[in-house]
Design an enzyme around this catalytic site. Structure first.
Site, mmCIF file in Angstrom:
data_model
loop_
_atom_site.group_PDB
_atom_site.id
_atom_site.type_symbol
_atom_site.label_atom_id
_atom_site.label_comp_id
_atom_site.label_asym_id
_atom_site.label_seq_id
_atom_site.Cartn_x
_atom_site.Cartn_y
_atom_site.Cartn_z
ATOM 1 N N ASP A 159 0.801 -1.223 0.000
ATOM 2 C CA ASP A 159 0.000 0.000 0.000
ATOM 3 C C ASP A 159 0.837 1.277 0.000
ATOM 4 O OD1 ASP A 159 -2.377 -1.397 0.043
ATOM 5 O OD2 ASP A 159 -2.522 -1.396 2.225
ATOM 6 N N ARG A 160 1.936 1.297 0.758
ATOM 7 C CA ARG A 160 2.611 2.564 1.041
ATOM 8 C C ARG A 160 4.063 2.536 0.580
ATOM 9 N NH1 ARG A 160 -0.187 0.778 5.090
ATOM 10 N NH2 ARG A 160 1.643 0.126 6.290
ATOM 11 N N GLU A 195 -12.438 4.436 9.893
ATOM 12 C CA GLU A 195 -11.468 4.556 8.801
ATOM 13 C C GLU A 195 -12.212 4.692 7.474
ATOM 14 O OE1 GLU A 195 -7.726 1.802 10.371
ATOM 15 O OE2 GLU A 195 -8.847 1.206 8.613
ATOM 16 N N GLU A 196 -11.519 5.175 6.456
ATOM 17 C CA GLU A 196 -11.956 5.122 5.053
ATOM 18 C C GLU A 196 -13.431 5.493 4.873
ATOM 19 O OE1 GLU A 196 -8.693 1.807 3.575
ATOM 20 O OE2 GLU A 196 -10.728 1.136 4.015
ATOM 21 N N ARG A 217 -15.666 2.597 7.976
ATOM 22 C CA ARG A 217 -15.206 1.220 8.202
ATOM 23 C C ARG A 217 -14.702 1.099 9.636
ATOM 24 N NH1 ARG A 217 -10.111 -1.349 4.721
ATOM 25 N NH2 ARG A 217 -9.499 -3.004 6.173
ATOM 26 N N ASP A 218 -15.290 0.207 10.404
ATOM 27 C CA ASP A 218 -14.782 -0.147 11.729
ATOM 28 C C ASP A 218 -13.912 -1.382 11.548
ATOM 29 O OD1 ASP A 218 -14.371 -1.305 14.266
ATOM 30 O OD2 ASP A 218 -16.239 -0.504 15.053
ATOM 31 N N GLY A 246 -16.521 -3.877 14.828
ATOM 32 C CA GLY A 246 -17.833 -4.043 14.235
ATOM 33 C C GLY A 246 -17.832 -4.360 12.756
ATOM 34 N N ASP A 279 -20.189 -4.554 6.172
ATOM 35 C CA ASP A 279 -18.749 -4.787 6.068
ATOM 36 C C ASP A 279 -18.464 -6.239 5.690
ATOM 37 O OD1 ASP A 279 -16.077 -4.116 6.089
ATOM 38 O OD2 ASP A 279 -16.034 -3.453 8.171
ATOM 39 N N ARG A 313 -13.761 -10.469 -0.586
ATOM 40 C CA ARG A 313 -14.119 -9.378 -1.494
ATOM 41 C C ARG A 313 -14.504 -9.944 -2.861
ATOM 42 N NH1 ARG A 313 -9.271 -5.119 0.324
ATOM 43 N NH2 ARG A 313 -9.890 -5.074 2.528
ATOM 44 N N TYR A 361 -12.846 -2.305 -2.786
ATOM 45 C CA TYR A 361 -13.388 -1.114 -2.140
ATOM 46 C C TYR A 361 -14.586 -0.589 -2.932
ATOM 47 C CZ TYR A 361 -9.408 -0.372 1.053
ATOM 48 O OH TYR A 361 -8.478 -0.484 2.049
#
Length: 469
Positions: free
Chosen positions: A151-152, A276-277, A292-293, A297, A324, A371, A406
């Site tokens: 990702d980074r 998040e997000e 997004r938890d 959750g 989610d 996903r 996503y």
């Protein structure tokens, strides 16, 4: 009178007549020009600010040409003044969603130079929609695409193209970023771009093509933001940012930005435990986000932002059909509107939902574990009634045999109402498809409709065996 005197007299009279004619011509010219300019004079703003006619705000470039005694005078008619967006129109009433756009980036990568990307989103200025994504600093058919599952990295940049135009080599790199958000306030684009070390990242705020402000990591643990559009109301833009653990307590803050300058920062308050997000949308006079938890959750947190007094509240979507992934099956899943449901809360995926009176429209993966696939539906009472599970108007966007990723929301203003649209990221490559070394995506986009619609499935569609390794 002798001949010389006659000549002098005639010359004097001629000169006098010529002078009078010249002065009359000047008077006519001045009068005509004054009347012409007064006719098209623009009203000045109430605060007497200078309003230059810059190319970025001209809607119609009209030129008036007036011919006066071989003299050409040009004057540009002042354009309509551009105003901040306020999103005060009601939300459009919809029956479901209709196909809008698909970029086919992975299929095109088999024979062309297309960027390796992930974390795509869509956002619109008042006249046109654009697609964004975080590029990996390489095209797919390039050895640098190996191991782009990470990702980074410092080579990641925010890419921007008109919606429907894949990220080709001529694509604009807006900023350096491995996390981002973008929105248009009615006058110019704001881009929030996060990059740097995991423990000391920087968020740059770029407005109208210029770096205006920045902020450093406040918890030294991967400062990150929405990965979808922010929202601007009357010149104030809001963006949700989180710094801290991805599987425990983190520090979420809401930043208020005006023309690229941070004017206020509010901490998260309310009952949401991990945020998040966020996928945010205007809900005049404020902003509402579905997030997004990633800790407790599988029901999604809701963040309500008051743009006027900077106050924040949060809770969870009431629908017992939770959004989610991963999650429990629908018979055993729960949500009480206030707290995380403690059902398979760690990990998660970016997603969206939006309120419609007491009901809620939402999208999610078809698989409860991975996903894969994508569906949308409306839950009756899903915004106001705890654990409501009455589902209507279900649509399949991507069938369960194909990968998704996503997803997020964006809003489009029409003449009478504000429509909600969403995109789905269609991830291909690693980790699941190990024949190749890269990870990238294409997108599909749908928008709300008040009409009728059919059925189908819109997966990425690339044959992995035909793709560069």
């Amino acid at each position: 009178m002798n001949p010389n005197q006659k000549i002098i007299t005639i010359g004097s009279v001629s000169l006098t007549i010529a002078t009078v004619c010249f002065l009359m011509q000047i008077a006519i010219l001045v009068t005509t020009v004054t009347l012409h300019f007064k006719q098209y004079e623009c009203d000045s703003p109430a605060n007497n600010q200078v309003m230059p006619c810059e190319p970025i705000i001209i809607e119609r470039n009209i030129t008036e040409i007036v011919y006066l005694t071989n003299t050409t005078i040009e004057k540009e008619i002042c354009p309509k003044l551009v105003e901040y967006r306020n999103w005060s129109k009601p939300q459009c009433k919809i029956t479901g969603f209709a196909p809008f756009s698909k970029d086919n980036s992975i299929r095109l990568s088999a024979g062309g130079d297309i960027w390796v990307t992930r974390e795509p989103y869509v956002s619109c200025d008042p006249g046109k929609c654009y697609q964004f994504a975080l590029g990996q600093g390489t095209t797919l058919d390039n050895k640098h695409s190996n191991d782009t599952i990470h990702d980074r990295i410092p080579h990641r940049t925010l890419l921007m193209n008109e919606l429907g135009v894949p990220f080709h080599l001529g694509t604009r790199q807006v900023c350096i970023a491995w996390s981002s958000s973008s929105c248009h306030d009615g006058k110019a684009w704001l881009h929030v771009c996060v990059t740097g070390d995991d423990k000391n990242a920087t968020a740059s705020f770029i407005y109208d093509g210029r770096l205006v402000d920045s902020i450093g990591s406040w918890s030294q643990n991967i400062l990150r933001t929405q990965e979808s559009e922010c929202v601007c109301i009357n010149g104030t833009c809001t963006v949700v940012m989180t710094d801290g653990s991805a599987s425990g307590r983190a520090d979420t803050r809401i930043l208020f930005i005006e023309e690229g300058k941070i004017v206020h920062i509010s901490p998260l308050s309310g009952s949401a435990q991990h945020v998040e997000e966020c996928s945010c949308y205007p809900r005049y006079p404020g902003v509402r986000c579905i997030c997004r938890d990633n800790w407790k959750g599988s029901n999604r947190p809701v963040v309500d932002i008051n743009v006027k007094d900077y106050s924040i509240d949060s809770r969870y979507v009431c629908s017992g059909l939770v959004g989610d992934t991963p999650r429990n099956n629908d018979r055993s899943s729960n949500s009480n509107c206030r707290n995380p449901n403690n059902e398979r809360g760690n990990h998660g995926v970016k997603g969206w939902a939006f309120d419609d009176g007491n009901d809620v429209w939402m999208g999610r993966t078809i698989s409860k574990d991975s996903r894969s696939g994508y569906e949308t539906f409306k839950v009756i009472g899903g915004w106001s009634t705890p654990n409501s599970k009455s589902q209507i108007n279900r649509q399949v966007i991507v069938d369960s045999d194909n990968r998704s990723g996503y997803s997020g929301i964006f809003s489009v203003e029409s003449k009478s109402c504000i429509n909600r649209c969403f995109y789905v990221e269609l991830i291909r490559g690693r980790e699941q498809e190990t024949r190749v070394w890269w990870t990238s995506n294409s997108i599909v986009v749908f928008c709300g409709t008040s009409g009728t619609y059919g059925t189908g499935s819109w997966p990425d569609g690339a044959d992995i065996n035909l793709m560069p390794i």
